[in-house]
Scaffold this motif. Structure first.
Motif, PDB file in Angstrom:
ATOM      1  N   TYR A  24     -25.330  33.168 -36.642  1.00 41.99           N
ATOM      2  CA  TYR A  24     -25.630  31.762 -36.340  1.00 41.99           C
ATOM      3  C   TYR A  24     -26.054  31.631 -34.872  1.00 41.99           C
ATOM      4  O   TYR A  24     -27.030  30.952 -34.553  1.00 41.99           O
ATOM      5  CB  TYR A  24     -24.413  30.866 -36.582  1.00 41.99           C
ATOM      6  N   ASP A  25     -25.299  32.312 -33.992  1.00 40.89           N
ATOM      7  CA  ASP A  25     -25.617  32.252 -32.565  1.00 40.89           C
ATOM      8  C   ASP A  25     -26.970  32.877 -32.265  1.00 40.89           C
ATOM      9  O   ASP A  25     -27.700  32.409 -31.395  1.00 40.89           O
ATOM     10  CB  ASP A  25     -24.530  32.958 -31.742  1.00 40.89           C
ATOM     11  N   GLN A  26     -27.300  33.939 -33.000  1.00 41.30           N
ATOM     12  CA  GLN A  26     -28.586  34.614 -32.783  1.00 41.30           C
ATOM     13  C   GLN A  26     -29.751  33.674 -33.087  1.00 41.30           C
ATOM     14  O   GLN A  26     -30.734  33.634 -32.353  1.00 41.30           O
ATOM     15  CB  GLN A  26     -28.669  35.885 -33.646  1.00 41.30           C
ATOM     16  N   VAL A  27     -29.631  32.898 -34.168  1.00 47.36           N
ATOM     17  CA  VAL A  27     -30.669  31.921 -34.522  1.00 47.36           C
ATOM     18  C   VAL A  27     -30.845  30.929 -33.383  1.00 47.36           C
ATOM     19  O   VAL A  27     -31.961  30.644 -32.931  1.00 47.36           O
ATOM     20  CB  VAL A  27     -30.306  31.186 -35.840  1.00 47.36           C
ATOM     21  N   MET A  28     -29.738  30.420 -32.886  1.00 46.17           N
ATOM     22  CA  MET A  28     -29.781  29.434 -31.798  1.00 46.17           C
ATOM     23  C   MET A  28     -30.376  30.050 -30.525  1.00 46.17           C
ATOM     24  O   MET A  28     -31.147  29.411 -29.821  1.00 46.17           O
ATOM     25  CB  MET A  28     -28.352  28.932 -31.556  1.00 46.17           C
ATOM     26  N   ASN A  29     -30.020  31.311 -30.241  1.00 43.17           N
ATOM     27  CA  ASN A  29     -30.549  31.980 -29.046  1.00 43.17           C
ATOM     28  C   ASN A  29     -32.059  32.151 -29.120  1.00 43.17           C
ATOM     29  O   ASN A  29     -32.763  31.961 -28.122  1.00 43.17           O
ATOM     30  CB  ASN A  29     -29.887  33.354 -28.854  1.00 43.17           C
ATOM     31  N   GLU A  30     -32.569  32.528 -30.302  1.00 44.05           N
ATOM     32  CA  GLU A  30     -34.016  32.691 -30.447  1.00 44.05           C
ATOM     33  C   GLU A  30     -34.734  31.367 -30.213  1.00 44.05           C
ATOM     34  O   GLU A  30     -35.767  31.319 -29.538  1.00 44.05           O
ATOM     35  CB  GLU A  30     -34.342  33.238 -31.838  1.00 44.05           C
ATOM     36  N   ILE A  88     -16.370  36.718 -40.973  1.00 47.23           N
ATOM     37  CA  ILE A  88     -16.604  35.431 -40.305  1.00 47.23           C
ATOM     38  C   ILE A  88     -17.243  35.659 -38.938  1.00 47.23           C
ATOM     39  O   ILE A  88     -18.186  34.970 -38.564  1.00 47.23           O
ATOM     40  CB  ILE A  88     -15.278  34.636 -40.179  1.00 47.23           C
ATOM     41  N   ARG A  89     -16.701  36.656 -38.208  1.00 46.87           N
ATOM     42  CA  ARG A  89     -17.238  36.916 -36.867  1.00 46.87           C
ATOM     43  C   ARG A  89     -18.708  37.338 -36.947  1.00 46.87           C
ATOM     44  O   ARG A  89     -19.532  36.926 -36.145  1.00 46.87           O
ATOM     45  CB  ARG A  89     -16.400  37.998 -36.189  1.00 46.87           C
ATOM     46  N   LYS A  90     -19.041  38.164 -37.947  1.00 46.78           N
ATOM     47  CA  LYS A  90     -20.427  38.610 -38.134  1.00 46.78           C
ATOM     48  C   LYS A  90     -21.337  37.413 -38.402  1.00 46.78           C
ATOM     49  O   LYS A  90     -22.438  37.302 -37.846  1.00 46.78           O
ATOM     50  CB  LYS A  90     -20.495  39.598 -39.294  1.00 46.78           C
ATOM     51  N   ASN A  91     -20.877  36.487 -39.254  1.00 43.16           N
ATOM     52  CA  ASN A  91     -21.659  35.283 -39.544  1.00 43.16           C
ATOM     53  C   ASN A  91     -21.850  34.434 -38.294  1.00 43.16           C
ATOM     54  O   ASN A  91     -22.940  33.920 -38.044  1.00 43.16           O
ATOM     55  CB  ASN A  91     -20.999  34.447 -40.640  1.00 43.16           C
ATOM     56  N   LEU A  92     -20.781  34.286 -37.503  1.00 42.73           N
ATOM     57  CA  LEU A  92     -20.891  33.494 -36.272  1.00 42.73           C
ATOM     58  C   LEU A  92     -21.931  34.097 -35.334  1.00 42.73           C
ATOM     59  O   LEU A  92     -22.703  33.378 -34.706  1.00 42.73           O
ATOM     60  CB  LEU A  92     -19.528  33.403 -35.576  1.00 42.73           C
ATOM     61  N   LEU A  93     -21.947  35.432 -35.255  1.00 44.50           N
ATOM     62  CA  LEU A  93     -22.946  36.091 -34.406  1.00 44.50           C
ATOM     63  C   LEU A  93     -24.358  35.820 -34.912  1.00 44.50           C
ATOM     64  O   LEU A  93     -25.280  35.610 -34.122  1.00 44.50           O
ATOM     65  CB  LEU A  93     -22.689  37.598 -34.357  1.00 44.50           C
ATOM     66  N   ARG A 125     -24.262  23.735 -38.852  1.00 41.87           N
ATOM     67  CA  ARG A 125     -23.352  24.882 -38.830  1.00 41.87           C
ATOM     68  C   ARG A 125     -21.997  24.527 -39.435  1.00 41.87           C
ATOM     69  O   ARG A 125     -21.401  25.343 -40.140  1.00 41.87           O
ATOM     70  CB  ARG A 125     -23.197  25.320 -37.379  1.00 41.87           C
ATOM     71  N   GLN A 126     -21.518  23.327 -39.149  1.00 40.58           N
ATOM     72  CA  GLN A 126     -20.219  22.914 -39.687  1.00 40.58           C
ATOM     73  C   GLN A 126     -20.261  22.731 -41.198  1.00 40.58           C
ATOM     74  O   GLN A 126     -19.287  23.003 -41.882  1.00 40.58           O
ATOM     75  CB  GLN A 126     -19.763  21.625 -39.011  1.00 40.58           C
ATOM     76  N   GLY A 127     -21.402  22.279 -41.721  1.00 43.02           N
ATOM     77  CA  GLY A 127     -21.470  21.985 -43.145  1.00 43.02           C
ATOM     78  C   GLY A 127     -22.034  23.105 -44.003  1.00 43.02           C
ATOM     79  O   GLY A 127     -22.010  23.023 -45.226  1.00 43.02           O
ATOM     80  N   PRO A 146     -24.463  31.628 -47.073  1.00 42.45           N
ATOM     81  CA  PRO A 146     -24.532  30.594 -46.026  1.00 42.45           C
ATOM     82  C   PRO A 146     -25.437  30.981 -44.852  1.00 42.45           C
ATOM     83  O   PRO A 146     -26.108  30.127 -44.289  1.00 42.45           O
ATOM     84  CB  PRO A 146     -23.087  30.440 -45.554  1.00 42.45           C
ATOM     85  N   VAL A 147     -25.469  32.260 -44.511  1.00 40.47           N
ATOM     86  CA  VAL A 147     -26.291  32.685 -43.370  1.00 40.47           C
ATOM     87  C   VAL A 147     -27.777  32.495 -43.689  1.00 40.47           C
ATOM     88  O   VAL A 147     -28.543  31.986 -42.865  1.00 40.47           O
ATOM     89  CB  VAL A 147     -25.990  34.157 -42.987  1.00 40.47           C
ATOM     90  N   VAL A 148     -28.179  32.872 -44.897  1.00 38.28           N
ATOM     91  CA  VAL A 148     -29.583  32.707 -45.299  1.00 38.28           C
ATOM     92  C   VAL A 148     -29.942  31.222 -45.342  1.00 38.28           C
ATOM     93  O   VAL A 148     -30.997  30.807 -44.831  1.00 38.28           O
ATOM     94  CB  VAL A 148     -29.835  33.373 -46.670  1.00 38.28           C
ATOM     95  N   GLU A 149     -29.058  30.420 -45.911  1.00 34.47           N
ATOM     96  CA  GLU A 149     -29.296  28.971 -45.978  1.00 34.47           C
ATOM     97  C   GLU A 149     -29.395  28.382 -44.575  1.00 34.47           C
ATOM     98  O   GLU A 149     -30.249  27.537 -44.301  1.00 34.47           O
ATOM     99  CB  GLU A 149     -28.159  28.277 -46.756  1.00 34.47           C
ATOM    100  N   TYR A 150     -28.519  28.838 -43.683  1.00 34.33           N
ATOM    101  CA  TYR A 150     -28.521  28.350 -42.305  1.00 34.33           C
ATOM    102  C   TYR A 150     -29.834  28.698 -41.615  1.00 34.33           C
ATOM    103  O   TYR A 150     -30.444  27.861 -40.948  1.00 34.33           O
ATOM    104  CB  TYR A 150     -27.341  28.959 -41.536  1.00 34.33           C
ATOM    105  N   LYS A 151     -30.286  29.940 -41.795  1.00 28.05           N
ATOM    106  CA  LYS A 151     -31.523  30.372 -41.144  1.00 28.05           C
ATOM    107  C   LYS A 151     -32.718  29.566 -41.657  1.00 28.05           C
ATOM    108  O   LYS A 151     -33.587  29.163 -40.876  1.00 28.05           O
ATOM    109  CB  LYS A 151     -31.763  31.864 -41.368  1.00 28.05           C
ATOM    110  N   MET A 152     -32.764  29.325 -42.966  1.00 26.91           N
ATOM    111  CA  MET A 152     -33.893  28.562 -43.528  1.00 26.91           C
ATOM    112  C   MET A 152     -33.862  27.114 -43.039  1.00 26.91           C
ATOM    113  O   MET A 152     -34.892  26.572 -42.631  1.00 26.91           O
ATOM    114  CB  MET A 152     -33.863  28.617 -45.061  1.00 26.91           C
ATOM    115  N   ALA A 153     -32.681  26.506 -43.063  1.00 24.31           N
ATOM    116  CA  ALA A 153     -32.572  25.117 -42.602  1.00 24.31           C
ATOM    117  C   ALA A 153     -32.877  25.022 -41.109  1.00 24.31           C
ATOM    118  O   ALA A 153     -33.554  24.093 -40.655  1.00 24.31           O
ATOM    119  CB  ALA A 153     -31.177  24.575 -42.907  1.00 24.31           C
ATOM    120  N   ALA A 154     -32.390  25.992 -40.335  1.00 21.79           N
ATOM    121  CA  ALA A 154     -32.633  25.998 -38.887  1.00 21.79           C
ATOM    122  C   ALA A 154     -34.120  26.140 -38.589  1.00 21.79           C
ATOM    123  O   ALA A 154     -34.649  25.491 -37.676  1.00 21.79           O
ATOM    124  CB  ALA A 154     -31.846  27.130 -38.230  1.00 21.79           C
TER     125      ALA A 154
END
Length: 189
Positions: free
Chosen positions: A8-14, A1-6, A144-146, A157-165
């Protein structure tokens, strides 16, 4: 979970770095004239591409739809068959880009001092960036919540998050450009 959160945060930081770099350029007082002209030509090209396919016959061009997408942003004369110089997609793009640039140059001429318009460009662009960025941050939090639900569909979920983001970020950039150009074309001295 912590790795995934990092991740998600990396996408937002970029995304944050890209937006803040653009804001910094505006706040440092750089001339945004070239950026605005690029926005005008990009919007014109993308609207023509949206409506007219590469293989679409001239007779099948949906000029009504093109007008409904382009004219609210760039107030050109409505595109009609008699107004098109050459029945080729690239020729139409070039013609509309030239007309849009001439129209903006006419708008520039309305201002007594060129620097007044440069300042207005910076203010409008900054306001648009800030407003869209705040909405985007909220949308990313909702995503991120959904996104955990993607795991139920056997997708990462990480790949889906990156594509949607990525899609959301591109939509935000397009929206910033369209709002900025729309406001600048419709401003009155």
């Amino acid at each position: 979970i912590r790795k995934n959160l990092l991740e998600y945060d990396q996408v937002m930081n970029e995304q944050r770095e890209i937006i803040y770099e653009e804001r910094r350029r505006v706040l440092d007082g750089e001339s945004m004239r070239d950026a605005i002209y690029k926005m005008i030509t990009d919007i014109t090209e993308s609207k023509v591409d949206m409506v007219i396919g590469d293989d679409t016959d001239y007779d099948d061009w949906d000029l009504e739809e093109l007008n409904s997408l382009l004219l609210p942003i760039i107030p050109l004369a409505p595109v009609k068959r008699g107004r098109i110089n050459k029945p080729k997609k690239n020729a139409l793009k070039q013609q509309l880009k030239e007309e849009a640039v001439k129209l903006y140059e006419t708008k520039e001429a309305e201002f007594p001092e060129p620097e007044q318009l440069r300042e207005l460009e910076r203010v409008v662009l900054l306001k648009s960036i800030d407003s869209k960025w705040m909405d985007h941050i909220d949308d990313m939090e909702i995503l991120r919540q959904g996104i955990g639900l993607a795991a139920y569909g056997q997708r990462d979920p990480v790949v889906e998050y990156k594509m949607a983001a990525f899609d959301m970020f591109n939509n935000m950039i397009t929206s910033i450009q369209e709002d900025t150009v729309r406001m600048l074309y419709h401003v009155h001295v």
